[in-house]
Structures are given as C-alpha cells and as structure tokens.
Design an enzyme around this catalytic site. Structure first.
Site, PDB file in Angstrom:
ATOM      1  N   LYS A  71     -12.152   3.110  16.197  1.00  0.00           N
ATOM      2  CA  LYS A  71     -12.566   2.827  14.820  1.00  0.00           C
ATOM      3  C   LYS A  71     -12.273   1.366  14.469  1.00  0.00           C
ATOM      4  O   LYS A  71     -13.127   0.661  13.909  1.00  0.00           O
ATOM      5  CB  LYS A  71     -11.854   3.779  13.844  1.00  0.00           C
ATOM      6  N   ASP A  87      -7.888  -3.787  -0.275  1.00  0.00           N
ATOM      7  CA  ASP A  87      -8.661  -2.950  -1.185  1.00  0.00           C
ATOM      8  C   ASP A  87      -9.987  -2.658  -0.497  1.00  0.00           C
ATOM      9  O   ASP A  87     -10.656  -3.564   0.003  1.00  0.00           O
ATOM     10  CB  ASP A  87      -8.876  -3.594  -2.560  1.00  0.00           C
ATOM     11  N   SER A  88     -10.317  -1.398  -0.444  1.00  0.00           N
ATOM     12  CA  SER A  88     -11.486  -1.012   0.342  1.00  0.00           C
ATOM     13  C   SER A  88     -12.191   0.162  -0.294  1.00  0.00           C
ATOM     14  O   SER A  88     -11.668   0.777  -1.223  1.00  0.00           O
ATOM     15  CB  SER A  88     -11.034  -0.662   1.768  1.00  0.00           C
ATOM     16  N   GLU A 141      -1.720  -0.444 -11.082  1.00  0.00           N
ATOM     17  CA  GLU A 141      -3.021  -0.127 -11.692  1.00  0.00           C
ATOM     18  C   GLU A 141      -4.084  -1.085 -11.190  1.00  0.00           C
ATOM     19  O   GLU A 141      -3.919  -2.315 -11.282  1.00  0.00           O
ATOM     20  CB  GLU A 141      -2.893  -0.248 -13.204  1.00  0.00           C
ATOM     21  N   THR A 179       0.820  -1.208   0.000  1.00  0.00           N
ATOM     22  CA  THR A 179       0.000   0.000   0.000  1.00  0.00           C
ATOM     23  C   THR A 179       0.850   1.252   0.000  1.00  0.00           C
ATOM     24  O   THR A 179       2.004   1.226   0.432  1.00  0.00           O
ATOM     25  CB  THR A 179      -0.934   0.034   1.230  1.00  0.00           C
ATOM     26  N   GLY A 182      -9.464   9.602   4.519  1.00  0.00           N
ATOM     27  CA  GLY A 182     -10.473   9.421   3.470  1.00  0.00           C
ATOM     28  C   GLY A 182     -11.844   9.980   3.850  1.00  0.00           C
ATOM     29  O   GLY A 182     -11.979  11.138   4.266  1.00  0.00           O
ATOM     30  N   TYR A 183     -12.861   9.137   3.730  1.00  0.00           N
ATOM     31  CA  TYR A 183     -14.247   9.544   3.964  1.00  0.00           C
ATOM     32  C   TYR A 183     -14.648   9.521   5.444  1.00  0.00           C
ATOM     33  O   TYR A 183     -15.817   9.733   5.767  1.00  0.00           O
ATOM     34  CB  TYR A 183     -15.192   8.621   3.181  1.00  0.00           C
ATOM     35  N   HIS A 235     -14.722  -1.864   8.969  1.00  0.00           N
ATOM     36  CA  HIS A 235     -14.559  -2.867   7.910  1.00  0.00           C
ATOM     37  C   HIS A 235     -13.154  -3.458   7.947  1.00  0.00           C
ATOM     38  O   HIS A 235     -12.962  -4.665   7.869  1.00  0.00           O
ATOM     39  CB  HIS A 235     -14.845  -2.203   6.556  1.00  0.00           C
ATOM     40  N   ARG A 236     -12.136  -2.589   8.112  1.00  0.00           N
ATOM     41  CA  ARG A 236     -10.747  -3.079   8.118  1.00  0.00           C
ATOM     42  C   ARG A 236     -10.480  -3.890   9.390  1.00  0.00           C
ATOM     43  O   ARG A 236      -9.858  -4.938   9.346  1.00  0.00           O
ATOM     44  CB  ARG A 236      -9.786  -1.876   8.018  1.00  0.00           C
TER      45      ARG A 236
END
Ligand code: ITT
Length: 202
Positions: free
Chosen positions: A180, A76-77, A42, A9, A158-159, A185-186
C-alpha cells in the site's frame, strides 16, 4: 542519532504506515500521547493543508516547551469521491459520526453510492512538518482509484477495504502495508517529504 519526530495523531493505522516506510533509522517516532498530549484537536479548516497545519502547530507548541529539538509532523488525509462532489473529503473521519468505525464509514459510503456508475475517487494526504526555527513545510500525495461495490480484504484501516487503486488488481484492503505504501497518497507524500528534506541538505 535518529531525529525524534512526534506524529500529531491519534490514528494507529497512520502510525503503522509511517513506521513501515521510515524504518531505516533516520527517524525515531513518538505519537502525541507518548509525550503526554491527550487533547482532541478540533479540525476547523476547510482544506487538508489547513487541518494538517492546525494539528502540527498545536502539538509543536506543546512539545517545544519541553523538548527543543523534536520535530512535529501531522497528516491530514481523506477520500474524495467524484460522483459525490468530492465528499467525504476533509470530513472523511467524521462522515458517519464522531465515534464511528472504519467499517461504519465505508458501509455508509457503499450505501450512498448504490447504483452509481461513476465510482472514481482519490485519496489525498497532506503532511505538515514543523522543525524548530523553521516555518511549517507541506508535502502532498494522492492516489487515484475507484470505489468497489463490496469490501475486499481486511488490511489497512478506514476506507481501505472499498478502495481499488487505478491499474491494480488488489484493493488497499488486500495489500500489505509495504504494498500500500508504495503507491498510496501517504506513501507519496512521505516520499515528497524525504526528497524535499534531501534537497535542503544538499
Ligand atoms: P488524526 O487526525 O488524529 O491524525 P484521523 O483519523 O482523525 O486521525 P484525519 O482527520 O486525517 O485523521 O481523517 C482521515 C480519515 O480519512 C481517516 O480517519 C480515514 O477514515 C480516512 N483515510 C485517510 N487515509 C486513509 C487510508 O490510507 N486508508 C483508508 N482510509 C483513510
């Protein structure tokens, strides 16, 4: 001796969360650039799983020629918004263009969602782990919630400032990494990975 795991990452926010959750000394983390891998990978797949596999395989190919016993992990998230038909989804990182900041992305999202009553969303994370001599293993996690109408807090990345997890009064942006991770999710994907690894050991 801790197991060395290379995290494929370039996202410092993800790395900080991995280090906070997995800090008991079982693993020692390196990120791609610390082993000399600077390429931009990519992400051409249409799913989180597909993109996690592309990232992990690309870095594993590079690492395994130098270090035979290192593991490689990729995350990947993204954020799926119900009223937007699941967007930005796998395009979460690219939603506001290539060089946009987290703030640019959530500002664009708030604008696109102006006036929308259905604010349901979920964060999704797929981890791909590659251990030498084994096929890629996948672990998933999700966190349901809603998109706030204004950003709250400046924690996370991020969001995070616009995401309110279901059943909580604090948004992701107002939580410590520990808080968190306990519901994200992570955090859930990592928990699934640890359980999976333990099951294989026994
Ligand atoms: P790497 O591919 O190098 O790991 P990236 O940021 O490009 O880094 P992704 O392709 O997985 O990672 O895109 C995920 C994007 O989704 C990320 O850039 C954030 O905008 C968003 N995202 C994922 N998890 C998040 C979280 O826990 N909190 C806030 N935003 C998150």
């Amino acid at each position: 001796m801790p197991q060395t795991v290379v995290i494929a990452t370039g996202n410092a926010g993800k790395v900080s969360e991995f280090n906070t959750i997995l800090k008991d000394g079982t693993f020692s983390f390196l990120v791609s650039k610390e082993i000399g891998f600077y390429e931009e990978i990519e992400e051409t797949a249409k799913t989180f799983k597909g993109n996690a596999e592309i990232k992990a395989k690309t870095v594993f190919e590079y690492v395994s020629s130098k270090q035979k016993d290192y593991w490689v992990m990729a995350d990947d998230s993204g954020l799926e918004v119900e009223a937007l038909g699941g967007r930005p989804g796998v395009f979460s990182a690219r939603y506001a263009g290539e060089n946009a900041s987290g703030k640019d992305r959530y500002t664009k999202l708030l604008k696109e969602m102006e006036g929308l009553a259905n604010r349901n969303a979920r964060f999704v994370c797929c981890l791909c782990l590659i251990r030498p001599g084994s096929p890629p293993e996948f672990f998933e996690g999700e966190c349901k919630g809603t998109i706030l109408t204004e950003p709250r807090g400046n924690g996370g990345f991020g969001y995070d400032p616009v995401f309110l997890p279901k059943g909580y009064a604090k948004g992701f942006g107002e939580m410590s990494d520990e808080e968190k991770n306990s519901l994200s999710h992570r955090g859930r994907a990592i928990k699934n990975m640890l359980e999976g690894l333990n099951e294989k050991k026994n």
